[in-house]
Enzyme design. Structure first.
Site, PDB file in Angstrom:
ATOM      1  N   HIS A 199       4.090 -63.456 -20.105  1.00  0.00           N
ATOM      2  CA  HIS A 199       4.788 -63.189 -19.032  1.00  0.00           C
ATOM      3  C   HIS A 199       5.423 -61.719 -19.035  1.00  0.00           C
ATOM      4  O   HIS A 199       6.583 -61.593 -18.566  1.00  0.00           O
ATOM      5  CB  HIS A 199       5.843 -64.557 -18.747  1.00  0.00           C
ATOM      6  CG  HIS A 199       6.696 -64.734 -19.828  1.00  0.00           C
ATOM      7  ND1 HIS A 199       7.371 -65.901 -20.043  1.00  0.00           N
ATOM      8  CD2 HIS A 199       7.490 -64.014 -20.551  1.00  0.00           C
ATOM      9  CE1 HIS A 199       8.226 -65.875 -20.700  1.00  0.00           C
ATOM     10  NE2 HIS A 199       8.232 -64.540 -21.279  1.00  0.00           N
ATOM     11  N   HIS A 236      15.569 -64.140 -19.902  1.00  0.00           N
ATOM     12  CA  HIS A 236      15.849 -63.220 -20.885  1.00  0.00           C
ATOM     13  C   HIS A 236      17.305 -62.454 -20.496  1.00  0.00           C
ATOM     14  O   HIS A 236      17.206 -61.340 -20.219  1.00  0.00           O
ATOM     15  CB  HIS A 236      14.755 -62.072 -20.713  1.00  0.00           C
ATOM     16  CG  HIS A 236      13.242 -62.637 -20.931  1.00  0.00           C
ATOM     17  ND1 HIS A 236      12.809 -63.615 -19.951  1.00  0.00           N
ATOM     18  CD2 HIS A 236      12.400 -62.627 -21.870  1.00  0.00           C
ATOM     19  CE1 HIS A 236      11.558 -63.698 -20.100  1.00  0.00           C
ATOM     20  NE2 HIS A 236      11.445 -63.167 -21.437  1.00  0.00           N
ATOM     21  N   HIS A 257       4.148 -60.481 -30.237  1.00  0.00           N
ATOM     22  CA  HIS A 257       4.719 -59.206 -29.978  1.00  0.00           C
ATOM     23  C   HIS A 257       6.368 -59.339 -30.561  1.00  0.00           C
ATOM     24  O   HIS A 257       6.620 -60.412 -30.924  1.00  0.00           O
ATOM     25  CB  HIS A 257       4.725 -59.222 -28.482  1.00  0.00           C
ATOM     26  CG  HIS A 257       5.632 -60.062 -27.858  1.00  0.00           C
ATOM     27  ND1 HIS A 257       5.682 -61.503 -27.787  1.00  0.00           N
ATOM     28  CD2 HIS A 257       6.840 -59.821 -26.926  1.00  0.00           C
ATOM     29  CE1 HIS A 257       6.571 -61.977 -26.747  1.00  0.00           C
ATOM     30  NE2 HIS A 257       7.137 -61.150 -26.305  1.00  0.00           N
ATOM     31  N   GLU A 300       8.325 -67.220 -28.693  1.00  0.00           N
ATOM     32  CA  GLU A 300       8.103 -67.849 -27.300  1.00  0.00           C
ATOM     33  C   GLU A 300       6.987 -68.714 -27.321  1.00  0.00           C
ATOM     34  O   GLU A 300       6.774 -69.540 -26.274  1.00  0.00           O
ATOM     35  CB  GLU A 300       7.796 -66.662 -26.548  1.00  0.00           C
ATOM     36  CG  GLU A 300       9.227 -65.963 -26.045  1.00  0.00           C
ATOM     37  CD  GLU A 300       8.864 -64.826 -25.079  1.00  0.00           C
ATOM     38  OE1 GLU A 300       9.690 -63.836 -24.733  1.00  0.00           O
ATOM     39  OE2 GLU A 300       7.582 -64.519 -24.767  1.00  0.00           O
TER      40      GLU A 300
END
Lengths: 129, 281
Positions: free
Chosen positions: B12, B59, B193, B240
Protein backbone atom coordinates in the site's frame (compact mmCIF):
# COMPACT_ATOMS: atom_id res chain seq x y z
CA UNK A 1 14.22 -10.06 34.08
CA UNK A 2 15.36 -8.12 31.05
CA UNK A 3 13.13 -8.05 28.01
CA UNK A 4 14.26 -9.99 24.97
CA UNK A 5 15.26 -7.54 22.22
CA UNK A 6 16.90 -9.67 19.54
CA UNK A 7 16.73 -6.80 17.04
CA UNK A 8 19.55 -4.82 18.63
CA UNK A 9 22.16 -6.44 16.38
CA UNK A 10 20.59 -5.39 13.07
CA UNK A 11 22.82 -2.81 11.42
CA UNK A 12 21.52 0.67 10.59
CA UNK A 13 18.15 -0.01 12.18
CA UNK A 14 16.40 1.35 15.28
CA UNK A 15 13.29 -0.56 16.25
CA UNK A 16 10.56 1.72 17.56
CA UNK A 17 9.69 -0.23 20.68
CA UNK A 18 7.98 0.86 23.88
CA UNK A 19 11.27 2.21 25.24
CA UNK A 20 11.93 4.39 22.15
CA UNK A 21 8.28 5.45 22.11
CA UNK A 22 8.50 6.64 25.71
CA UNK A 23 11.67 8.63 24.93
CA UNK A 24 10.17 10.15 21.82
CA UNK A 25 6.64 10.86 22.98
CA UNK A 26 6.76 14.67 22.82
CA UNK A 27 8.92 14.71 19.67
CA UNK A 28 6.42 12.48 17.88
CA UNK A 29 3.42 14.41 19.19
CA UNK A 30 5.03 17.63 17.93
CA UNK A 31 5.26 15.94 14.52
CA UNK A 32 1.56 15.01 14.70
CA UNK A 33 0.69 18.68 15.27
CA UNK A 34 2.04 19.40 11.76
CA UNK A 35 -0.96 17.58 10.28
CA UNK A 36 -2.87 20.85 10.77
CA UNK A 37 -2.23 23.48 8.10
CA UNK A 38 -2.27 26.34 10.65
CA UNK A 39 0.44 24.68 12.70
CA UNK A 40 2.59 24.09 9.60
CA UNK A 41 2.44 27.82 8.90
CA UNK A 42 3.35 28.74 12.49
CA UNK A 43 6.21 26.22 12.55
CA UNK A 44 7.66 27.50 9.29
CA UNK A 45 7.40 31.12 10.46
CA UNK A 46 9.56 30.51 13.56
CA UNK A 47 10.69 26.91 14.02
CA UNK A 48 12.53 27.42 17.29
CA UNK A 49 9.63 29.27 18.91
CA UNK A 50 7.19 26.57 17.82
CA UNK A 51 9.44 23.80 19.14
CA UNK A 52 9.77 25.64 22.46
CA UNK A 53 6.02 25.19 22.96
CA UNK A 54 6.69 21.45 23.36
CA UNK A 55 8.29 19.73 26.37
CA UNK A 56 10.94 18.16 24.11
CA UNK A 57 14.60 17.72 25.04
CA UNK A 58 17.11 20.19 23.63
CA UNK A 59 18.66 17.34 21.64
CA UNK A 60 15.28 16.55 20.05
CA UNK A 61 14.77 20.20 19.12
CA UNK A 62 18.25 20.54 17.61
CA UNK A 63 17.80 17.30 15.66
CA UNK A 64 14.54 18.65 14.17
CA UNK A 65 16.08 22.04 13.33
CA UNK A 66 19.00 20.24 11.61
CA UNK A 67 16.52 17.94 9.78
CA UNK A 68 18.80 15.09 10.83
CA UNK A 69 16.39 12.17 10.78
CA UNK A 70 18.90 9.65 12.14
CA UNK A 71 19.40 11.91 15.13
CA UNK A 72 15.64 12.30 15.52
CA UNK A 73 15.23 8.52 15.50
CA UNK A 74 17.99 8.06 18.08
CA UNK A 75 16.08 10.55 20.26
CA UNK A 76 12.89 8.47 20.06
CA UNK A 77 11.38 9.65 16.78
CA UNK A 78 9.48 7.27 14.52
CA UNK A 79 9.64 7.61 10.75
CA UNK A 80 5.87 7.80 10.23
CA UNK A 81 5.70 10.73 12.65
CA UNK A 82 8.88 12.35 11.32
CA UNK A 83 7.34 12.16 7.85
CA UNK A 84 5.08 15.04 8.90
CA UNK A 85 8.17 17.27 9.03
CA UNK A 86 9.13 16.07 5.57
CA UNK A 87 5.62 16.79 4.30
CA UNK A 88 5.84 20.30 5.78
CA UNK A 89 9.13 20.76 3.88
CA UNK A 90 7.65 19.31 0.67
CA UNK A 91 9.86 16.21 0.71
CA UNK A 92 8.81 12.80 -0.59
CA UNK A 93 9.15 9.65 1.48
CA UNK A 94 11.96 8.53 -0.80
CA UNK A 95 13.87 11.77 -0.17
CA UNK A 96 13.41 11.32 3.57
CA UNK A 97 14.48 7.66 3.59
CA UNK A 98 17.45 8.40 1.36
CA UNK A 99 18.59 11.26 3.61
CA UNK A 100 19.37 8.74 6.37
CA UNK A 101 21.66 6.56 4.30
CA UNK A 102 24.56 8.91 3.62
CA UNK A 103 23.83 8.59 -0.10
CA UNK A 104 22.90 11.39 -2.46
CA UNK A 105 19.25 11.59 -3.46
CA UNK A 106 20.15 10.50 -6.99
CA UNK A 107 22.37 7.60 -5.86
CA UNK A 108 19.58 6.35 -3.56
CA UNK A 109 16.99 6.57 -6.33
CA UNK A 110 19.26 4.67 -8.72
CA UNK A 111 19.90 2.00 -6.07
CA UNK A 112 16.15 1.48 -5.62
CA UNK A 113 15.54 1.17 -9.37
CA UNK A 114 18.38 -1.37 -9.54
CA UNK A 115 16.57 -3.55 -6.97
CA UNK A 116 17.26 -1.83 -3.66
CA UNK A 117 19.82 -2.41 -0.93
CA UNK A 118 20.93 -6.05 -0.88
CA UNK A 119 20.30 -8.16 2.20
CA UNK A 120 23.74 -9.79 1.97
CA UNK A 121 26.03 -8.13 4.50
CA UNK A 122 23.12 -6.26 6.10
CA UNK A 123 21.70 -8.84 8.49
CA UNK A 124 24.02 -8.50 11.49
CA UNK A 125 26.27 -5.84 12.97
CA UNK A 126 29.86 -6.53 12.05
CA UNK A 127 28.92 -8.92 9.27
CA UNK A 128 31.41 -8.73 6.42
CA UNK A 129 29.92 -7.48 3.16
CA UNK B 1 -25.44 -16.71 5.54
CA UNK B 2 -22.54 -14.44 4.66
CA UNK B 3 -19.40 -15.97 3.23
CA UNK B 4 -15.83 -15.02 2.32
CA UNK B 5 -15.33 -15.58 -1.40
CA UNK B 6 -11.81 -14.32 -2.02
CA UNK B 7 -8.81 -12.53 -0.58
CA UNK B 8 -6.60 -9.86 -2.06
CA UNK B 9 -3.07 -9.07 -0.86
CA UNK B 10 -1.19 -5.96 -1.88
CA UNK B 11 1.41 -3.44 -0.82
CA UNK B 12 0.00 0.00 0.00
CA UNK B 13 2.89 2.34 -0.86
CA UNK B 14 1.81 6.01 -0.46
CA UNK B 15 3.73 7.07 -3.60
CA UNK B 16 1.39 4.83 -5.64
CA UNK B 17 -1.53 6.95 -4.47
CA UNK B 18 0.39 10.13 -5.24
CA UNK B 19 1.25 8.86 -8.74
CA UNK B 20 -2.45 8.19 -9.44
CA UNK B 21 -3.69 11.41 -7.88
CA UNK B 22 -1.13 13.55 -9.74
CA UNK B 23 -1.75 11.86 -13.11
CA UNK B 24 1.68 10.20 -13.34
CA UNK B 25 0.43 6.65 -13.85
CA UNK B 26 1.41 6.64 -17.55
CA UNK B 27 5.08 7.27 -16.74
CA UNK B 28 7.32 4.24 -17.44
CA UNK B 29 8.41 4.01 -13.79
CA UNK B 30 4.79 3.67 -12.63
CA UNK B 31 3.58 1.65 -15.62
CA UNK B 32 5.72 -1.21 -14.36
CA UNK B 33 3.72 -1.15 -11.13
CA UNK B 34 0.26 -0.57 -12.60
CA UNK B 35 0.49 -3.25 -15.30
CA UNK B 36 0.51 -5.77 -12.44
CA UNK B 37 -2.96 -4.56 -11.44
CA UNK B 38 -4.65 -4.43 -14.86
CA UNK B 39 -5.85 -8.01 -14.52
CA UNK B 40 -6.88 -7.30 -10.93
CA UNK B 41 -9.13 -4.39 -11.86
CA UNK B 42 -10.91 -6.55 -14.47
CA UNK B 43 -11.22 -9.39 -11.97
CA UNK B 44 -12.62 -7.02 -9.36
CA UNK B 45 -15.24 -5.64 -11.76
CA UNK B 46 -16.51 -9.19 -12.30
CA UNK B 47 -16.16 -10.15 -8.65
CA UNK B 48 -17.25 -7.06 -6.74
CA UNK B 49 -18.28 -8.19 -3.26
CA UNK B 50 -20.89 -6.61 -1.01
CA UNK B 51 -18.28 -5.81 1.63
CA UNK B 52 -14.48 -5.69 1.80
CA UNK B 53 -12.97 -6.42 5.21
CA UNK B 54 -9.79 -4.42 4.71
CA UNK B 55 -6.83 -5.17 6.97
CA UNK B 56 -4.27 -2.35 6.95
CA UNK B 57 -2.24 -0.23 9.28
CA UNK B 58 -2.55 3.40 10.16
CA UNK B 59 0.66 5.41 9.73
CA UNK B 60 0.43 7.95 12.56
CA UNK B 61 -2.70 9.54 11.12
CA UNK B 62 -5.83 8.28 12.88
CA UNK B 63 -3.77 7.12 15.85
CA UNK B 64 -0.98 9.20 17.35
CA UNK B 65 0.97 8.01 20.40
CA UNK B 66 -1.99 9.00 22.58
CA UNK B 67 -3.60 5.64 21.93
CA UNK B 68 -2.13 2.61 20.20
CA UNK B 69 -4.72 -0.13 19.69
CA UNK B 70 -3.26 -3.43 18.52
CA UNK B 71 -6.41 -4.36 16.59
CA UNK B 72 -9.05 -1.71 15.78
CA UNK B 73 -12.28 -2.41 13.87
CA UNK B 74 -14.03 0.48 12.14
CA UNK B 75 -17.74 0.28 12.97
CA UNK B 76 -18.75 3.71 11.62
CA UNK B 77 -21.13 4.40 8.72
CA UNK B 78 -18.41 6.27 6.83
CA UNK B 79 -14.72 7.15 6.99
CA UNK B 80 -13.02 10.18 5.44
CA UNK B 81 -9.60 10.09 3.73
CA UNK B 82 -7.01 11.44 6.19
CA UNK B 83 -4.88 14.55 5.70
CA UNK B 84 -1.45 12.96 6.15
CA UNK B 85 0.37 16.28 5.87
CA UNK B 86 0.07 16.66 2.09
CA UNK B 87 -3.70 17.24 2.17
CA UNK B 88 -6.28 14.40 1.95
CA UNK B 89 -6.12 12.14 -1.12
CA UNK B 90 -8.79 13.18 -3.67
CA UNK B 91 -10.62 9.87 -3.39
CA UNK B 92 -14.22 9.06 -2.40
CA UNK B 93 -15.17 8.70 1.23
CA UNK B 94 -15.30 5.12 2.43
CA UNK B 95 -18.74 3.73 3.21
CA UNK B 96 -18.68 1.28 6.09
CA UNK B 97 -20.94 -1.63 7.03
CA UNK B 98 -21.76 -0.96 10.69
CA UNK B 99 -24.08 -3.98 11.04
CA UNK B 100 -21.56 -6.56 9.86
CA UNK B 101 -18.71 -4.76 11.65
CA UNK B 102 -20.59 -4.85 14.96
CA UNK B 103 -21.41 -8.53 14.43
CA UNK B 104 -17.77 -9.38 13.73
CA UNK B 105 -16.58 -7.35 16.73
CA UNK B 106 -19.02 -9.18 19.01
CA UNK B 107 -18.08 -12.61 17.71
CA UNK B 108 -14.30 -12.08 17.60
CA UNK B 109 -14.12 -10.54 21.07
CA UNK B 110 -16.02 -13.55 22.40
CA UNK B 111 -13.32 -15.64 20.76
CA UNK B 112 -10.72 -13.93 22.98
CA UNK B 113 -9.35 -11.31 20.57
CA UNK B 114 -9.63 -7.97 22.34
CA UNK B 115 -10.53 -5.63 19.50
CA UNK B 116 -10.78 -1.88 19.94
CA UNK B 117 -14.06 -0.61 18.53
CA UNK B 118 -13.68 2.64 16.59
CA UNK B 119 -16.76 4.69 15.72
CA UNK B 120 -14.94 7.74 14.36
CA UNK B 121 -11.77 7.48 12.31
CA UNK B 122 -10.10 8.88 9.20
CA UNK B 123 -8.44 6.34 6.91
CA UNK B 124 -5.00 6.87 5.42
CA UNK B 125 -3.13 5.57 2.36
CA UNK B 126 -2.84 2.14 3.97
CA UNK B 127 -6.53 1.66 3.20
CA UNK B 128 -7.14 3.94 0.20
CA UNK B 129 -4.16 2.92 -1.97
CA UNK B 130 -5.30 -0.73 -2.18
CA UNK B 131 -8.81 0.48 -3.11
CA UNK B 132 -7.34 2.67 -5.86
CA UNK B 133 -5.20 -0.19 -7.18
CA UNK B 134 -8.16 -2.57 -7.38
CA UNK B 135 -10.98 -0.16 -8.30
CA UNK B 136 -9.25 2.60 -10.28
CA UNK B 137 -10.53 6.14 -9.83
CA UNK B 138 -14.33 5.94 -9.49
CA UNK B 139 -16.63 8.69 -8.17
CA UNK B 140 -17.70 6.35 -5.39
CA UNK B 141 -16.13 3.11 -4.14
CA UNK B 142 -18.14 0.19 -5.55
CA UNK B 143 -18.90 -1.52 -2.23
CA UNK B 144 -18.86 -1.14 1.52
CA UNK B 145 -15.55 -1.41 3.40
CA UNK B 146 -14.87 -2.37 7.01
CA UNK B 147 -11.50 -0.87 7.99
CA UNK B 148 -9.46 -3.08 10.30
CA UNK B 149 -6.34 -1.32 11.58
CA UNK B 150 -3.41 -3.28 13.04
CA UNK B 151 -0.61 -1.70 15.04
CA UNK B 152 2.62 -2.41 13.19
CA UNK B 153 4.23 0.94 14.09
CA UNK B 154 5.20 0.45 17.75
CA UNK B 155 6.83 -2.81 18.81
CA UNK B 156 5.93 -5.36 19.74
CA UNK B 157 3.35 -5.80 17.01
CA UNK B 158 1.04 -8.85 17.10
CA UNK B 159 2.72 -12.11 16.16
CA UNK B 160 2.13 -13.88 12.88
CA UNK B 161 0.48 -16.73 14.76
CA UNK B 162 -1.95 -14.39 16.52
CA UNK B 163 -2.79 -12.66 13.24
CA UNK B 164 -3.41 -15.99 11.52
CA UNK B 165 -5.67 -17.19 14.33
CA UNK B 166 -7.51 -13.87 14.36
CA UNK B 167 -8.22 -14.43 10.67
CA UNK B 168 -9.85 -17.75 11.53
CA UNK B 169 -12.02 -16.02 14.14
CA UNK B 170 -13.05 -13.43 11.54
CA UNK B 171 -14.00 -16.24 9.13
CA UNK B 172 -16.21 -17.82 11.80
CA UNK B 173 -17.78 -14.44 12.55
CA UNK B 174 -18.60 -13.72 8.90
CA UNK B 175 -20.03 -17.20 8.38
CA UNK B 176 -22.40 -16.70 11.32
CA UNK B 177 -23.94 -13.50 9.91
CA UNK B 178 -27.50 -14.09 8.74
CA UNK B 179 -27.63 -11.88 5.66
CA UNK B 180 -26.23 -13.62 2.53
CA UNK B 181 -23.38 -11.14 1.96
CA UNK B 182 -20.44 -11.77 -0.35
CA UNK B 183 -17.36 -10.66 1.62
CA UNK B 184 -13.76 -10.31 0.53
CA UNK B 185 -10.89 -9.94 2.95
CA UNK B 186 -7.84 -7.95 1.96
CA UNK B 187 -4.43 -8.02 3.62
CA UNK B 188 -2.21 -5.06 2.83
CA UNK B 189 1.26 -3.63 3.46
CA UNK B 190 4.75 -4.94 2.79
CA UNK B 191 6.57 -6.45 1.10
CA UNK B 192 10.24 -5.99 2.05
CA UNK B 193 11.10 -2.39 2.81
CA UNK B 194 12.88 -0.25 5.34
CA UNK B 195 12.21 3.47 5.58
CA UNK B 196 14.60 4.43 8.35
CA UNK B 197 18.25 4.58 9.29
CA UNK B 198 21.37 3.81 7.25
CA UNK B 199 19.85 0.47 6.14
CA UNK B 200 16.91 2.26 4.44
CA UNK B 201 16.17 0.93 0.98
CA UNK B 202 16.57 -2.72 1.94
CA UNK B 203 14.83 -5.15 -0.42
CA UNK B 204 14.89 -8.95 -0.17
CA UNK B 205 13.34 -10.59 -3.23
CA UNK B 206 14.11 -14.14 -2.09
CA UNK B 207 12.33 -13.55 1.22
CA UNK B 208 9.34 -11.97 -0.51
CA UNK B 209 8.90 -14.74 -3.09
CA UNK B 210 9.21 -17.40 -0.40
CA UNK B 211 6.63 -15.51 1.68
CA UNK B 212 4.19 -15.53 -1.25
CA UNK B 213 4.78 -19.26 -1.83
CA UNK B 214 4.21 -20.13 1.81
CA UNK B 215 1.22 -17.82 2.21
CA UNK B 216 -0.51 -19.82 -0.52
CA UNK B 217 0.59 -23.33 0.38
CA UNK B 218 1.84 -23.36 3.98
CA UNK B 219 0.19 -20.54 5.95
CA UNK B 220 0.23 -22.57 9.16
CA UNK B 221 4.01 -22.94 8.96
CA UNK B 222 4.49 -19.35 7.86
CA UNK B 223 2.50 -18.16 10.87
CA UNK B 224 5.23 -19.48 13.20
CA UNK B 225 7.87 -17.15 11.74
CA UNK B 226 9.09 -14.88 14.55
CA UNK B 227 9.18 -11.07 14.34
CA UNK B 228 12.94 -10.96 14.19
CA UNK B 229 12.95 -12.82 10.86
CA UNK B 230 10.64 -10.22 9.29
CA UNK B 231 12.69 -7.32 10.62
CA UNK B 232 16.11 -8.73 9.84
CA UNK B 233 15.25 -10.20 6.43
CA UNK B 234 12.53 -7.87 5.11
CA UNK B 235 13.36 -4.57 6.81
CA UNK B 236 11.93 -2.75 9.81
CA UNK B 237 8.75 -1.89 7.89
CA UNK B 238 8.55 -5.35 6.27
CA UNK B 239 6.88 -6.43 9.53
CA UNK B 240 3.65 -5.13 7.95
CA UNK B 241 3.44 -8.54 6.27
CA UNK B 242 1.95 -10.06 9.45
CA UNK B 243 -1.29 -8.41 8.30
CA UNK B 244 -1.42 -10.69 5.26
CA UNK B 245 -1.75 -13.62 7.67
CA UNK B 246 -5.03 -12.21 9.02
CA UNK B 247 -6.51 -12.32 5.52
CA UNK B 248 -5.05 -15.75 4.84
CA UNK B 249 -6.37 -17.10 8.14
CA UNK B 250 -9.87 -16.01 7.13
CA UNK B 251 -9.67 -18.13 3.97
CA UNK B 252 -10.08 -21.89 3.72
CA UNK B 253 -7.00 -23.80 4.84
CA UNK B 254 -6.40 -25.43 1.46
CA UNK B 255 -7.78 -25.79 -2.05
CA UNK B 256 -7.50 -22.09 -2.85
CA UNK B 257 -7.27 -20.94 -6.45
CA UNK B 258 -4.37 -18.60 -7.20
CA UNK B 259 -6.04 -16.18 -9.58
CA UNK B 260 -3.22 -13.67 -9.85
CA UNK B 261 0.33 -13.14 -8.61
CA UNK B 262 2.59 -10.13 -9.21
CA UNK B 263 5.87 -8.89 -7.83
CA UNK B 264 7.87 -5.80 -8.75
CA UNK B 265 10.73 -3.75 -7.33
CA UNK B 266 10.51 -0.85 -6.67
CA UNK B 267 7.70 1.53 -5.92
CA UNK B 268 9.54 4.32 -4.14
CA UNK B 269 11.33 2.47 -1.27
CA UNK B 270 9.31 -0.72 -1.40
CA UNK B 271 8.91 -4.11 -3.04
CA UNK B 272 5.37 -4.43 -4.41
CA UNK B 273 3.73 -7.82 -3.94
CA UNK B 274 0.21 -8.75 -4.95
CA UNK B 275 -1.91 -11.92 -4.83
CA UNK B 276 -5.53 -12.78 -5.43
CA UNK B 277 -6.76 -16.04 -3.91
CA UNK B 278 -10.28 -17.43 -4.35
CA UNK B 279 -11.95 -19.86 -1.98
CA UNK B 280 -13.20 -23.13 -3.47
CA UNK B 281 -16.94 -22.72 -4.07
Amino acid sequence: MALDKPYKDIPGTTIFDAEQSRKGYHLNQFCMSLMKADNRVRFKADERAYLDEWPMTEEQKLAVLARDLNRCIAAGGNIYFLAKIGATDGKSFQQMAGSMTGMSEEAYRVMMIAGGRAIEGNRYLGESK
Amino acid sequence: MAHISASVYTSHVPAIGAALDLGKSHEPYWQKVFTGYEFSKEWFKKNTPDVIFLVYNDHANAFSLEMIPTFAIGCAAEFMPADEGWGPRPVPKVIGHPELAAHIAHSVIQDDFDLTIVNKMDVDHGLTVPLSLMCGQPQAWPCAVIPFAVNVVQYPVPSGRRCYNLGKAIRKAVESYDEPLNVQIWGTGGMSHQLQGPRAGLINKEFDQAFLDRLIADPDGLATMPHIDYVREAGSEGIELVMWLIARGAMKDSGLKVVHRFYHVPASNTAVGHLILENPS
